[in-house]
Design a protein around this motif. Sequence first.
Motif, PDB file in Angstrom:
ATOM      1  N   TRP A  80       1.455   1.507  -5.987  1.00 40.10           N
ATOM      2  CA  TRP A  80       1.128   0.108  -5.751  1.00 40.10           C
ATOM      3  C   TRP A  80       1.538  -0.370  -4.352  1.00 40.10           C
ATOM      4  O   TRP A  80       1.425  -1.534  -4.035  1.00 40.10           O
ATOM      5  CB  TRP A  80       1.768  -0.803  -6.806  1.00 40.10           C
ATOM      6  N   GLU A 125      -1.893   3.133   3.076  1.00 42.96           N
ATOM      7  CA  GLU A 125      -2.345   3.217   4.460  1.00 42.96           C
ATOM      8  C   GLU A 125      -2.167   4.616   5.036  1.00 42.96           C
ATOM      9  O   GLU A 125      -3.065   5.141   5.697  1.00 42.96           O
ATOM     10  CB  GLU A 125      -1.570   2.212   5.341  1.00 42.96           C
ATOM     11  N   SER A 138       1.118  -0.750  -0.396  1.00 43.60           N
ATOM     12  CA  SER A 138       0.053  -0.713   0.605  1.00 43.60           C
ATOM     13  C   SER A 138       0.385   0.176   1.797  1.00 43.60           C
ATOM     14  O   SER A 138      -0.500   0.778   2.397  1.00 43.60           O
ATOM     15  CB  SER A 138      -0.265  -2.131   1.078  1.00 43.60           C
ATOM     16  N   TYR A 139       1.667   0.274   2.174  1.00 41.59           N
ATOM     17  CA  TYR A 139       2.024   1.171   3.283  1.00 41.59           C
ATOM     18  C   TYR A 139       1.780   2.631   2.877  1.00 41.59           C
ATOM     19  O   TYR A 139       1.356   3.452   3.687  1.00 41.59           O
ATOM     20  CB  TYR A 139       3.498   0.988   3.674  1.00 41.59           C
TER      21      TYR A 139
END
Lengths: 104, 104
Positions: free
Chosen positions: B23, B29, B25-26
């Motif tokens: 969960w 990415e 986002s980094y």
Amino acid sequence: SKLEETIKKTVSDKPVVVYSKTWCSYSSEVKTLFKRLGVEPHVIELDELGAQGPQLQKVLERLTGQHTVPNVFIGGKHIGGCTDTVKLHRKGELEPLLSGSGAK
Amino acid sequence: SKLEETIKKTVSDKPVVVYSKTWCSYSSEVKTLFKRLGVEPHVIELDELGAQGPQLQKVLERLTGQHTVPNVFIGGKHIGGCTDTVKLHRKGELEPLLSGSGAK
Ligand SMILES: N[C@@H](CCC(=O)N[C@@H](CS)C(=O)NCC(=O)O)C(=O)O
Ligand SMILES: N[C@@H](CCC(=O)N[C@@H](CS)C(=O)NCC(=O)O)C(=O)O
Ligand code: FES
């Protein structure tokens, strides 16, 4: 509900509101963007509220359709998350919103 | 320890390894960056391993000094997190590392 009233009051009273989590880099990024623009957002760290954190997140999801953090409001209006806020900034649309909300 | 051996074996066997959380986002990415470069990283989602997740994170912290996710290894070498990997890419230093590790 009581929590719904709390959120509605917070986002209408404060020009810029960020519902965040202290250890989340996307939350930090959006907080830093506002500070760089000379704006002190009103920040609510959902992971520092005990049981109320997940409850607030559920209500935010009901009100905005968004269950993720960061959850950003400007001038009482739901903006979205980090990528939404950064996109507005890149298009030059964030600063007018901030001025309009009385944040700057 | 047994977990230490597991990590050391994983990072030496696989050219690119990312310890991640589904969960975050980094973490997403950095996984996306590798895929864009034509590399399929070996991904370990720490939040899908039950009690072993936090234990692995503790061992990763002991081995690398880094308690955060994503935690990236290339060719057995500890690279760091998302910002470290992106910085290497911007400087043109990531692709040579990937070629050298046999990932590309
Ligand atoms: N594009 C969104 C991504 C938001 C997002 O995925 N947030 C993550 C943390 S970085 C989250 O809340 N994950 C919890 C979940 O997915 O349940 C943004 O920029 O804010
Ligand atoms: N600059 C680092 C930031 C890493 C980071 O702070 N990760 C967060 C999630 S986005 C984390 O693991 N937080 C847990 C903690 O701080 O304890 C990177 O790019 O990877
Ligand atoms: S938890 Fe990693 S970027 Fe939000």
